[in-house]
Structure formats: C-alpha cells, structure tokens
Design a protein around this motif. Structure first.
Motif, PDB file in Angstrom:
ATOM      1  N   LYS A  23     -16.172  -4.814  25.692  1.00 20.59           N
ATOM      2  CA  LYS A  23     -15.758  -3.468  26.041  1.00 20.59           C
ATOM      3  C   LYS A  23     -14.837  -3.498  27.255  1.00 20.59           C
ATOM      4  CE  LYS A  23     -18.650  -1.127  23.273  1.00 20.59           C
ATOM      5  NZ  LYS A  23     -18.521  -1.772  22.021  1.00 20.59           N
ATOM      6  N   SER A  24     -13.856  -2.689  27.249  1.00 21.80           N
ATOM      7  CA  SER A  24     -12.912  -2.428  28.335  1.00 21.80           C
ATOM      8  C   SER A  24     -12.596  -3.644  29.196  1.00 21.80           C
ATOM      9  CB  SER A  24     -13.387  -1.253  29.178  1.00 21.80           C
ATOM     10  OG  SER A  24     -14.581  -1.551  29.847  1.00 21.80           O
ATOM     11  N   PHE A  25     -13.076  -3.650  30.406  1.00 19.20           N
ATOM     12  CA  PHE A  25     -12.707  -4.634  31.420  1.00 19.20           C
ATOM     13  C   PHE A  25     -13.540  -5.914  31.340  1.00 19.20           C
ATOM     14  CE2 PHE A  25     -11.985  -5.828  35.941  1.00 19.20           C
ATOM     15  CZ  PHE A  25     -10.604  -5.701  35.963  1.00 19.20           C
ATOM     16  N   ASP A  26     -14.556  -5.926  30.475  1.00 20.86           N
ATOM     17  CA  ASP A  26     -15.507  -7.036  30.421  1.00 20.86           C
ATOM     18  C   ASP A  26     -14.855  -8.375  30.083  1.00 20.86           C
ATOM     19  OD1 ASP A  26     -17.410  -5.195  31.038  1.00 20.86           O
ATOM     20  OD2 ASP A  26     -18.316  -5.141  29.035  1.00 20.86           O
ATOM     21  N   ALA A  27     -13.880  -8.386  29.192  1.00 19.85           N
ATOM     22  CA  ALA A  27     -13.231  -9.644  28.797  1.00 19.85           C
ATOM     23  C   ALA A  27     -12.537 -10.298  29.992  1.00 19.85           C
ATOM     24  CB  ALA A  27     -12.232  -9.399  27.675  1.00 19.85           C
ATOM     25  N   ILE A  28     -11.957  -9.493  30.857  1.00 21.46           N
ATOM     26  CA  ILE A  28     -11.299 -10.034  32.043  1.00 21.46           C
ATOM     27  C   ILE A  28     -12.343 -10.676  32.960  1.00 21.46           C
ATOM     28  CG2 ILE A  28      -9.944  -9.463  34.105  1.00 21.46           C
ATOM     29  CD1 ILE A  28      -8.711  -7.154  32.414  1.00 21.46           C
ATOM     30  N   ILE A  29     -13.458 -10.002  33.144  1.00 21.89           N
ATOM     31  CA  ILE A  29     -14.527 -10.537  33.990  1.00 21.89           C
ATOM     32  C   ILE A  29     -15.075 -11.841  33.398  1.00 21.89           C
ATOM     33  CG2 ILE A  29     -16.869 -10.099  34.861  1.00 21.89           C
ATOM     34  CD1 ILE A  29     -16.021  -7.100  34.983  1.00 21.89           C
ATOM     35  N   ILE A  30     -15.300 -11.859  32.093  1.00 22.44           N
ATOM     36  CA  ILE A  30     -15.852 -13.046  31.430  1.00 22.44           C
ATOM     37  C   ILE A  30     -14.910 -14.240  31.584  1.00 22.44           C
ATOM     38  CG2 ILE A  30     -16.437 -14.042  29.178  1.00 22.44           C
ATOM     39  CD1 ILE A  30     -17.418 -11.149  28.419  1.00 22.44           C
ATOM     40  N   THR A  31     -13.621 -14.042  31.321  1.00 21.60           N
ATOM     41  CA  THR A  31     -12.679 -15.165  31.411  1.00 21.60           C
ATOM     42  C   THR A  31     -12.487 -15.619  32.860  1.00 21.60           C
ATOM     43  OG1 THR A  31     -10.813 -13.607  31.302  1.00 21.60           O
ATOM     44  CG2 THR A  31     -11.461 -14.697  29.245  1.00 21.60           C
ATOM     45  N   CYS A  32     -12.516 -14.689  33.791  1.00 22.97           N
ATOM     46  CA  CYS A  32     -12.425 -15.073  35.214  1.00 22.97           C
ATOM     47  C   CYS A  32     -13.643 -15.876  35.639  1.00 22.97           C
ATOM     48  CB  CYS A  32     -12.282 -13.834  36.099  1.00 22.97           C
ATOM     49  SG  CYS A  32     -10.662 -13.088  36.074  1.00 22.97           S
ATOM     50  N   LEU A  33     -14.823 -15.438  35.252  1.00 24.54           N
ATOM     51  CA  LEU A  33     -16.042 -16.174  35.601  1.00 24.54           C
ATOM     52  C   LEU A  33     -16.042 -17.572  34.989  1.00 24.54           C
ATOM     53  CD1 LEU A  33     -18.821 -13.432  35.396  1.00 24.54           C
ATOM     54  CD2 LEU A  33     -17.969 -14.605  37.431  1.00 24.54           C
ATOM     55  N   TYR A  34     -15.561 -17.687  33.768  1.00 24.39           N
ATOM     56  CA  TYR A  34     -15.471 -18.992  33.111  1.00 24.39           C
ATOM     57  C   TYR A  34     -14.559 -19.931  33.909  1.00 24.39           C
ATOM     58  CZ  TYR A  34     -14.252 -22.462  29.554  1.00 24.39           C
ATOM     59  OH  TYR A  34     -14.029 -23.625  28.878  1.00 24.39           O
ATOM     60  N   ALA A  35     -13.400 -19.428  34.310  1.00 27.95           N
ATOM     61  CA  ALA A  35     -12.461 -20.243  35.093  1.00 27.95           C
ATOM     62  C   ALA A  35     -13.062 -20.615  36.444  1.00 27.95           C
ATOM     63  CB  ALA A  35     -11.148 -19.487  35.282  1.00 27.95           C
ATOM     64  N   ILE A  36     -13.718 -19.680  37.082  1.00 22.25           N
ATOM     65  CA  ILE A  36     -14.332 -19.943  38.396  1.00 22.25           C
ATOM     66  C   ILE A  36     -15.442 -20.981  38.272  1.00 22.25           C
ATOM     67  CG2 ILE A  36     -15.758 -18.925  40.220  1.00 22.25           C
ATOM     68  CD1 ILE A  36     -14.083 -16.320  39.779  1.00 22.25           C
ATOM     69  N   MET A  37     -16.271 -20.850  37.241  1.00 18.86           N
ATOM     70  CA  MET A  37     -17.374 -21.797  37.060  1.00 18.86           C
ATOM     71  C   MET A  37     -16.855 -23.225  36.918  1.00 18.86           C
ATOM     72  SD  MET A  37     -19.887 -19.459  34.622  1.00 18.86           S
ATOM     73  CE  MET A  37     -20.219 -20.804  33.554  1.00 18.86           C
ATOM     74  N   GLY A  38     -15.831 -23.416  36.100  1.00 20.88           N
ATOM     75  CA  GLY A  38     -15.271 -24.751  35.920  1.00 20.88           C
ATOM     76  C   GLY A  38     -14.556 -25.256  37.152  1.00 20.88           C
ATOM     77  N   THR A  39     -13.892 -24.356  37.854  1.00 26.74           N
ATOM     78  CA  THR A  39     -13.144 -24.743  39.046  1.00 26.74           C
ATOM     79  C   THR A  39     -14.060 -25.203  40.172  1.00 26.74           C
ATOM     80  OG1 THR A  39     -11.396 -23.179  38.451  1.00 26.74           O
ATOM     81  CG2 THR A  39     -11.425 -23.962  40.722  1.00 26.74           C
ATOM     82  N   ILE A  40     -15.211 -24.570  40.303  1.00 31.13           N
ATOM     83  CA  ILE A  40     -16.122 -24.970  41.383  1.00 31.13           C
ATOM     84  C   ILE A  40     -16.959 -26.188  41.018  1.00 31.13           C
ATOM     85  CG2 ILE A  40     -16.213 -22.660  42.372  1.00 31.13           C
ATOM     86  CD1 ILE A  40     -19.044 -22.390  41.172  1.00 31.13           C
ATOM     87  N   GLY A  41     -16.813 -26.681  39.799  1.00 28.58           N
ATOM     88  CA  GLY A  41     -17.471 -27.935  39.457  1.00 28.58           C
ATOM     89  C   GLY A  41     -18.527 -27.887  38.374  1.00 28.58           C
ATOM     90  N   LEU A  42     -18.801 -26.722  37.827  1.00 31.01           N
ATOM     91  CA  LEU A  42     -19.767 -26.671  36.733  1.00 31.01           C
ATOM     92  C   LEU A  42     -19.123 -27.244  35.469  1.00 31.01           C
ATOM     93  CD1 LEU A  42     -21.300 -23.137  37.337  1.00 31.01           C
ATOM     94  CD2 LEU A  42     -22.282 -25.352  37.918  1.00 31.01           C
ATOM     95  N   PRO A  43     -19.852 -28.023  34.688  1.00 30.34           N
ATOM     96  CA  PRO A  43     -19.270 -28.679  33.508  1.00 30.34           C
ATOM     97  C   PRO A  43     -19.161 -27.757  32.295  1.00 30.34           C
ATOM     98  CG  PRO A  43     -21.547 -29.319  33.756  1.00 30.34           C
ATOM     99  CD  PRO A  43     -21.224 -28.454  34.937  1.00 30.34           C
ATOM    100  N   VAL A  44     -18.249 -26.792  32.347  1.00 29.35           N
ATOM    101  CA  VAL A  44     -18.123 -25.813  31.275  1.00 29.35           C
ATOM    102  C   VAL A  44     -16.845 -25.974  30.454  1.00 29.35           C
ATOM    103  CG1 VAL A  44     -19.552 -24.075  32.416  1.00 29.35           C
ATOM    104  CG2 VAL A  44     -17.089 -24.103  32.831  1.00 29.35           C
ATOM    105  N   PHE A  45     -15.913 -26.775  30.932  1.00 31.03           N
ATOM    106  CA  PHE A  45     -14.662 -26.957  30.194  1.00 31.03           C
ATOM    107  C   PHE A  45     -14.866 -27.960  29.067  1.00 31.03           C
ATOM    108  CE2 PHE A  45     -12.203 -25.750  34.286  1.00 31.03           C
ATOM    109  CZ  PHE A  45     -12.445 -24.413  34.051  1.00 31.03           C
ATOM    110  N   ILE A  61      -6.594 -22.495  30.809  1.00 33.28           N
ATOM    111  CA  ILE A  61      -7.750 -21.713  31.259  1.00 33.28           C
ATOM    112  C   ILE A  61      -7.257 -20.449  31.973  1.00 33.28           C
ATOM    113  CG2 ILE A  61      -9.831 -21.729  32.698  1.00 33.28           C
ATOM    114  CD1 ILE A  61      -9.931 -23.715  30.312  1.00 33.28           C
ATOM    115  N   LEU A  62      -6.234 -20.599  32.801  1.00 30.45           N
ATOM    116  CA  LEU A  62      -5.639 -19.425  33.458  1.00 30.45           C
ATOM    117  C   LEU A  62      -5.005 -18.499  32.422  1.00 30.45           C
ATOM    118  CD1 LEU A  62      -3.997 -21.148  36.569  1.00 30.45           C
ATOM    119  CD2 LEU A  62      -6.185 -19.919  36.445  1.00 30.45           C
TER     120      LEU A  62
END
Length: 145
Positions: A23-45, A61-62
């Motif tokens: 819904k609405s803005f949620d996709a932006i939040i989800i993709t940003c969180l995914y990028a942040i998680m991988g960038t800080i070192g979580l093995p999500v990529f 990813i960006l």
C-alpha cells in the motif's frame, strides 16, 4: 544461482511483487530497509552476503528504491490496475533498477556503459521473464488478498 560475477536471484521478482502488493508508501520503506540491512552488514543480499558501496551490484539495490519511488508516483497519477498498467509498471521497475545499477557497476568496475549493457543483456532478458511471472503471481495473490 551464481553465473560469472553476478548471481541470478529472485530479487527483481520480489521487488515487483512488493511494489504491486504494498500500500502507498510501504514499498519505499521496504526497499529502503532492505538496502540498509545489507549495507550495515546483515547477510540479506544474494548468496546470503552483506554488501556495501564497493560492490558492483549495489547500484541495483539502490535501483530497487528508485523503482519503488517511481511506482509510488505512478500510482498517484493513475488508479487503474489492468494488464496494460502491469506492463507499464514492469517497465518502470526495470528502468528504475538499471538506470542506477548499470552506471554504478561501470563506476565500480571502471568500465564503459556500452560494455556493461552488453554484459547485462542476458540478465535483462531474465528480469523480463521474472516480471511476467510476477504479474501472474500478483493476479493470483490480488484475488486472495
């Protein structure tokens, strides 16, 4: 699936479903969180790795974030959700991913854009197939949800 230096993943498939189902803005939040998680070192990529700015595929990813923003804007401007609009959304997602991903890969790998485009042509074709498959999955899920 590792092929060469770039893995074939279902990330594009997942991003397309996220932008269609969220819904609405949620996709932006989800993709940003995914990028942040991988960038800080979580093995999500891909291949359960953590990525970072030095990875040649980090630009893609960006691009997921850009794609979700573009689809958000598109949804504000158009409320239709027929097959024609699914095709447009698929094209928007692919453009959003590759407009950042390819130049970023060129920068990291110190290559020219034409060489990167030729290198990624098979991946683009595979991503188009993922979009088609995701459209069918979306239609089924939309009925359930």
């Amino acid at each position: 699936f590792p092929i060469g230096t770039v893995n074939i993943t279902l990330q594009v498939f997942a991003v397309f479903l996220i932008v269609l189902l969220s819904k609405s803005f949620d996709a932006i939040i989800i993709t940003c969180l995914y990028a942040i998680m991988g960038t800080i070192g979580l093995p999500v990529f891909s291949a359960f790795s953590a990525g970072g700015f030095a990875s040649a595929t980090y630009g893609f990813i960006l691009g997921f974030i850009l794609s979700s923003i573009l689809i958000y804007i598109y949804n504000l401007l158009s409320k239709n959700n027929n097959n024609y609009h699914l095709l447009i959304k698929g094209i928007i997602v692919l453009i959003g991913i590759y407009v950042i991903g390819l130049p970023y890969a060129c920068l990291i790998l110190k290559s020219d854009l034409f060489s990167m485009l030729v290198y990624f042509l098979p991946y683009i074709a595979i991503d188009i197939l993922k979009m088609i498959f995701a459209s069918f999955v979306y239609k089924r899920l939309a009925k359930i949800l």
